[in-house]
Scaffold this motif. Structure first.
Motif, short mmCIF file in Angstrom:
data_model
loop_
_atom_site.label_atom_id
_atom_site.label_comp_id
_atom_site.label_asym_id
_atom_site.label_seq_id
_atom_site.Cartn_x
_atom_site.Cartn_y
_atom_site.Cartn_z
N CYS A 1 1.37 6.13 14.98
CA CYS A 1 1.33 6.88 13.72
C CYS A 1 0.87 8.31 14.00
N VAL B 1 -2.55 5.50 16.05
CA VAL B 1 -2.63 4.05 16.22
C VAL B 1 -1.26 3.42 15.98
N THR C 1 -2.20 1.06 8.40
CA THR C 1 -3.60 1.50 8.41
C THR C 1 -3.98 2.26 7.15
N HIS C 2 -3.23 3.32 6.82
CA HIS C 2 -3.53 4.07 5.59
C HIS C 2 -2.31 4.22 4.68
N GLY C 3 -1.27 3.48 4.97
CA GLY C 3 -0.14 3.41 4.04
C GLY C 3 0.87 4.53 4.11
N ALA C 4 0.89 5.31 5.19
CA ALA C 4 1.90 6.36 5.29
C ALA C 4 3.30 5.75 5.28
N PRO D 1 -1.29 10.35 4.52
CA PRO D 1 -2.13 11.40 5.09
C PRO D 1 -1.46 12.27 6.15
N HIS E 1 -0.69 10.15 12.14
CA HIS E 1 -1.99 10.41 11.50
C HIS E 1 -3.12 10.23 12.52
N LEU E 2 -3.34 9.02 13.03
CA LEU E 2 -4.46 8.78 13.95
C LEU E 2 -4.02 8.29 15.32
N CYS F 1 3.12 2.56 7.71
CA CYS F 1 1.93 2.41 8.56
C CYS F 1 0.91 1.59 7.78
#
Ligand code: FES
Length: 104
Positions: free
Chosen positions: A41, A46, A67-70, A83, A43-44, A65
């Protein structure tokens, strides 16, 4: 070039994850087209999925994703919500040879 799999190994309108040494990738087949990205991802950094081979949202319309829903476009990996909006998944180049997917 590295043989990934045959296009028939991926179901229509679904995704499949692959581990190649340290490289984790996933492929999506949509409307007969194949799209391949690194499983990372923007974003981070991961992996996107929690469940094996499940990279799409519930409608199968976007890459998700967990983890945070991207959400990302299947066709070019652009993030359209979340994000990392405006960033992109890293596409993996490949060639189709007699129905086999070969990574470049
Ligand atoms: S790590 Fe993917 S949206 Fe945050």
């Amino acid at each position: 070039m590295t043989l990934l799999c045959h296009i028939n190994d991926i179901d229509d309108d679904s995704s499949k994850g692959f581990s190649l040494g340290e490289d984790n990738l996933f492929a999506v087949k949509k409307d007969g087209g194949i799209f391949i990205y690194r499983n990372k991802c923007p974003h981070l950094g991961v992996e996107l999925n929690w469940l094996e081979h499940q990279f799409l949202d519930s409608e199968g319309a976007l890459i998700h994703c967990t983890t945070h829903g991207a959400l990302f476009l299947i066709e070019d990996g652009t993030c359209v919500a979340g994000p990392c909006l405006g960033k992109s998944l890293e596409a993996v180049n490949f060639e189709l040879v007699d129905g086999e997917i070969h990574l470049r």
